[in-house]
Motif scaffolding. Sequence first.
Motif, PDB file in Angstrom:
ATOM      1  N   ALA A  32      -6.240  10.683   0.344  1.00  0.00           N
ATOM      2  CA  ALA A  32      -7.201   9.585   0.447  1.00  0.00           C
ATOM      3  C   ALA A  32      -7.810   9.259  -0.913  1.00  0.00           C
ATOM      4  CB  ALA A  32      -8.301   9.939   1.449  1.00  0.00           C
ATOM      5  N   LEU A  33      -8.132  10.263  -1.694  1.00  0.00           N
ATOM      6  CA  LEU A  33      -8.686  10.025  -3.025  1.00  0.00           C
ATOM      7  C   LEU A  33      -7.668   9.349  -3.942  1.00  0.00           C
ATOM      8  CD1 LEU A  33     -10.640  13.368  -3.596  1.00  0.00           C
ATOM      9  CD2 LEU A  33     -11.601  11.112  -3.101  1.00  0.00           C
ATOM     10  N   MET A  34      -6.410   9.735  -3.828  1.00  0.00           N
ATOM     11  CA  MET A  34      -5.368   9.100  -4.635  1.00  0.00           C
ATOM     12  C   MET A  34      -5.194   7.634  -4.244  1.00  0.00           C
ATOM     13  SD  MET A  34      -4.327  11.325  -6.825  1.00  0.00           S
ATOM     14  CE  MET A  34      -6.047  11.874  -6.851  1.00  0.00           C
ATOM     15  N   VAL A  35      -5.185   7.378  -2.947  1.00  0.00           N
ATOM     16  CA  VAL A  35      -5.054   5.999  -2.483  1.00  0.00           C
ATOM     17  C   VAL A  35      -6.277   5.178  -2.883  1.00  0.00           C
ATOM     18  CG1 VAL A  35      -4.858   4.536  -0.428  1.00  0.00           C
ATOM     19  CG2 VAL A  35      -3.528   6.635  -0.592  1.00  0.00           C
ATOM     20  N   ALA A  36      -7.452   5.776  -2.818  1.00  0.00           N
ATOM     21  CA  ALA A  36      -8.663   5.073  -3.234  1.00  0.00           C
ATOM     22  C   ALA A  36      -8.589   4.696  -4.707  1.00  0.00           C
ATOM     23  CB  ALA A  36      -9.894   5.937  -2.969  1.00  0.00           C
ATOM     24  N   GLY A  37      -8.117   5.613  -5.531  1.00  0.00           N
ATOM     25  CA  GLY A  37      -8.026   5.331  -6.959  1.00  0.00           C
ATOM     26  C   GLY A  37      -7.035   4.244  -7.288  1.00  0.00           C
ATOM     27  N   LYS A  38      -5.965   4.152  -6.513  1.00  0.00           N
ATOM     28  CA  LYS A  38      -4.923   3.162  -6.780  1.00  0.00           C
ATOM     29  C   LYS A  38      -5.146   1.863  -6.021  1.00  0.00           C
ATOM     30  CE  LYS A  38      -1.020   1.392  -8.108  1.00  0.00           C
ATOM     31  NZ  LYS A  38      -0.925   0.785  -9.445  1.00  0.00           N
ATOM     32  N   VAL A  39      -5.226   1.957  -4.710  1.00  0.00           N
ATOM     33  CA  VAL A  39      -5.223   0.760  -3.865  1.00  0.00           C
ATOM     34  C   VAL A  39      -6.570   0.046  -3.880  1.00  0.00           C
ATOM     35  CG1 VAL A  39      -4.925  -0.068  -1.499  1.00  0.00           C
ATOM     36  CG2 VAL A  39      -3.407   1.690  -2.416  1.00  0.00           C
ATOM     37  N   SER A  40      -7.657   0.803  -3.761  1.00  0.00           N
ATOM     38  CA  SER A  40      -8.970   0.173  -3.700  1.00  0.00           C
ATOM     39  C   SER A  40      -9.281  -0.593  -4.983  1.00  0.00           C
ATOM     40  CB  SER A  40     -10.051   1.233  -3.442  1.00  0.00           C
ATOM     41  OG  SER A  40     -11.302   0.632  -3.199  1.00  0.00           O
ATOM     42  N   VAL A  95       0.836  -1.206   0.000  1.00  0.00           N
ATOM     43  CA  VAL A  95       0.000   0.000   0.000  1.00  0.00           C
ATOM     44  C   VAL A  95       0.867   1.252   0.000  1.00  0.00           C
ATOM     45  CG1 VAL A  95      -1.672   1.334   1.339  1.00  0.00           C
ATOM     46  CG2 VAL A  95      -1.949  -1.139   1.099  1.00  0.00           C
ATOM     47  N   GLY A  96       1.880   1.279   0.859  1.00  0.00           N
ATOM     48  CA  GLY A  96       2.740   2.454   0.920  1.00  0.00           C
ATOM     49  C   GLY A  96       3.560   2.639  -0.342  1.00  0.00           C
ATOM     50  N   TYR A  97       4.122   1.570  -0.851  1.00  0.00           N
ATOM     51  CA  TYR A  97       4.982   1.646  -2.037  1.00  0.00           C
ATOM     52  C   TYR A  97       4.189   2.056  -3.267  1.00  0.00           C
ATOM     53  CZ  TYR A  97       8.089   0.160  -5.800  1.00  0.00           C
ATOM     54  OH  TYR A  97       8.866   0.120  -6.928  1.00  0.00           O
ATOM     55  N   GLN A  98       3.001   1.488  -3.436  1.00  0.00           N
ATOM     56  CA  GLN A  98       2.186   1.813  -4.597  1.00  0.00           C
ATOM     57  C   GLN A  98       1.679   3.248  -4.555  1.00  0.00           C
ATOM     58  OE1 GLN A  98      -0.967  -1.079  -4.845  1.00  0.00           O
ATOM     59  NE2 GLN A  98       0.331  -2.616  -5.828  1.00  0.00           N
ATOM     60  N   SER A  99       1.402   3.753  -3.385  1.00  0.00           N
ATOM     61  CA  SER A  99       0.781   5.068  -3.262  1.00  0.00           C
ATOM     62  C   SER A  99       1.777   6.202  -3.090  1.00  0.00           C
ATOM     63  CB  SER A  99      -0.190   5.070  -2.070  1.00  0.00           C
ATOM     64  OG  SER A  99      -1.108   4.014  -2.158  1.00  0.00           O
ATOM     65  N   LEU A 100       2.995   5.886  -2.683  1.00  0.00           N
ATOM     66  CA  LEU A 100       3.975   6.917  -2.353  1.00  0.00           C
ATOM     67  C   LEU A 100       4.244   7.896  -3.499  1.00  0.00           C
ATOM     68  CD1 LEU A 100       5.946   8.078  -0.289  1.00  0.00           C
ATOM     69  CD2 LEU A 100       7.644   6.415  -1.072  1.00  0.00           C
ATOM     70  N   PRO A 101       4.558   7.442  -4.713  1.00  0.00           N
ATOM     71  CA  PRO A 101       4.823   8.415  -5.783  1.00  0.00           C
ATOM     72  C   PRO A 101       3.607   9.276  -6.114  1.00  0.00           C
ATOM     73  CG  PRO A 101       5.610   6.218  -6.380  1.00  0.00           C
ATOM     74  CD  PRO A 101       4.769   6.051  -5.171  1.00  0.00           C
ATOM     75  N   ARG A 103      -5.357  -6.640   4.613  1.00  0.00           N
ATOM     76  CA  ARG A 103      -5.413  -5.504   3.683  1.00  0.00           C
ATOM     77  C   ARG A 103      -6.105  -4.297   4.303  1.00  0.00           C
ATOM     78  NH1 ARG A 103      -4.730  -9.877   0.651  1.00  0.00           N
ATOM     79  NH2 ARG A 103      -3.787  -9.664  -1.440  1.00  0.00           N
ATOM     80  N   VAL A 104      -7.193  -4.543   5.024  1.00  0.00           N
ATOM     81  CA  VAL A 104      -7.915  -3.432   5.648  1.00  0.00           C
ATOM     82  C   VAL A 104      -7.065  -2.791   6.742  1.00  0.00           C
ATOM     83  CG1 VAL A 104      -9.971  -2.795   6.957  1.00  0.00           C
ATOM     84  CG2 VAL A 104     -10.155  -4.440   5.089  1.00  0.00           C
ATOM     85  N   LEU A 105      -6.410  -3.599   7.554  1.00  0.00           N
ATOM     86  CA  LEU A 105      -5.532  -3.044   8.589  1.00  0.00           C
ATOM     87  C   LEU A 105      -4.370  -2.269   7.975  1.00  0.00           C
ATOM     88  CD1 LEU A 105      -5.297  -5.959  11.201  1.00  0.00           C
ATOM     89  CD2 LEU A 105      -6.585  -3.826  11.398  1.00  0.00           C
ATOM     90  N   ALA A 106      -3.854  -2.760   6.854  1.00  0.00           N
ATOM     91  CA  ALA A 106      -2.734  -2.078   6.201  1.00  0.00           C
ATOM     92  C   ALA A 106      -3.151  -0.700   5.693  1.00  0.00           C
ATOM     93  CB  ALA A 106      -2.207  -2.931   5.051  1.00  0.00           C
ATOM     94  N   THR A 107      -4.295  -0.596   5.033  1.00  0.00           N
ATOM     95  CA  THR A 107      -4.742   0.704   4.534  1.00  0.00           C
ATOM     96  C   THR A 107      -5.090   1.642   5.687  1.00  0.00           C
ATOM     97  OG1 THR A 107      -7.000  -0.177   4.307  1.00  0.00           O
ATOM     98  CG2 THR A 107      -5.606  -0.190   2.335  1.00  0.00           C
ATOM     99  N   THR A 108      -5.659   1.096   6.764  1.00  0.00           N
ATOM    100  CA  THR A 108      -6.001   1.921   7.922  1.00  0.00           C
ATOM    101  C   THR A 108      -4.755   2.514   8.566  1.00  0.00           C
ATOM    102  OG1 THR A 108      -7.930   0.508   8.338  1.00  0.00           O
ATOM    103  CG2 THR A 108      -7.230   1.958  10.123  1.00  0.00           C
ATOM    104  N   LEU A 109      -3.683   1.744   8.619  1.00  0.00           N
ATOM    105  CA  LEU A 109      -2.445   2.221   9.231  1.00  0.00           C
ATOM    106  C   LEU A 109      -1.652   3.131   8.302  1.00  0.00           C
ATOM    107  CD1 LEU A 109      -0.363   2.113  11.554  1.00  0.00           C
ATOM    108  CD2 LEU A 109       0.612   0.097  10.444  1.00  0.00           C
ATOM    109  N   MET A 110      -1.609   2.805   7.027  1.00  0.00           N
ATOM    110  CA  MET A 110      -0.761   3.541   6.094  1.00  0.00           C
ATOM    111  C   MET A 110      -1.369   4.872   5.665  1.00  0.00           C
ATOM    112  SD  MET A 110       1.932   1.825   5.912  1.00  0.00           S
ATOM    113  CE  MET A 110       2.728   2.813   4.643  1.00  0.00           C
ATOM    114  N   MET A 111      -2.679   5.007   5.717  1.00  0.00           N
ATOM    115  CA  MET A 111      -3.315   6.240   5.262  1.00  0.00           C
ATOM    116  C   MET A 111      -2.874   7.461   6.069  1.00  0.00           C
ATOM    117  SD  MET A 111      -5.366   7.244   2.861  1.00  0.00           S
ATOM    118  CE  MET A 111      -4.452   8.746   2.717  1.00  0.00           C
TER     119      MET A 111
END
Length: 254
Positions: A97-105, A43-49, A139-147
Amino acid sequence: MAASKHHFLAETGGMARFVWRFFREVFRPRYEVQEFLYQCYVVGYQSLPLVSITGFIMGLVLTLRLHPTMVTFGAESWIPAMAGLTIIREVAPLISALMVAGKVSSDMGAELGAMRVSEQIDAMEVSGSNPFKYLVVTRVLATTLMMPILSILAATIGLYAAYLGVNMHTVTPLLMFTNDILKPLTFGDVLPALLKTFFFGFAIGIIGCYKGYYCQEGTEGVGRAANSAVVVSSLVIFVLDLLAVQISNLLGFN
């Protein structure tokens, strides 16, 4: 009309049961620590850039748009404070949050959907393992922590971009710019902004996993699951942000 209403109610009920199952499973051993850490990395690696670039652009654009208006009213010295409050309280949490939603979700919806239609999840259930614990809870715990972490990163980069934007018109030392941001900033500005990112992350993870875990209709359904995960999670983020603002105002964080 009746069919769409029935579908909405069915989806709402299914989501409620899914959330309840998550909270029931999250405290039960066995804990998939290794998979959880891997999902945090993913989650962090995909969303970081994406989060970094978006935070930089938003901070720079916000400052450049504020400058002409503030100069008109003779309040140019307030630009750092206004940019800082806006980025920390609203822009960084919401945009990241919107960027992470578009990528990770969408990735979660597609990945779990592909596993569902290829019967991998069914095979895990038959073998006696707990696919919900392994695939959904981690996966849910990961997004909750990384957001929250990604939101803090976006705010930091956005503030640096705001500093660059201010210095396009005037020469402002970094220390003075930092003091101008921190001076009006209070605990009531930071705490609500940080707390709501946990809810954003939870919504992104739970919706993406729900759409993929119950994907149907073959490979075509995988695409619909990924698309629906993005749309629904983005809408829920806006609703949660509105609720967060109202609750903050009621509690005096304004």
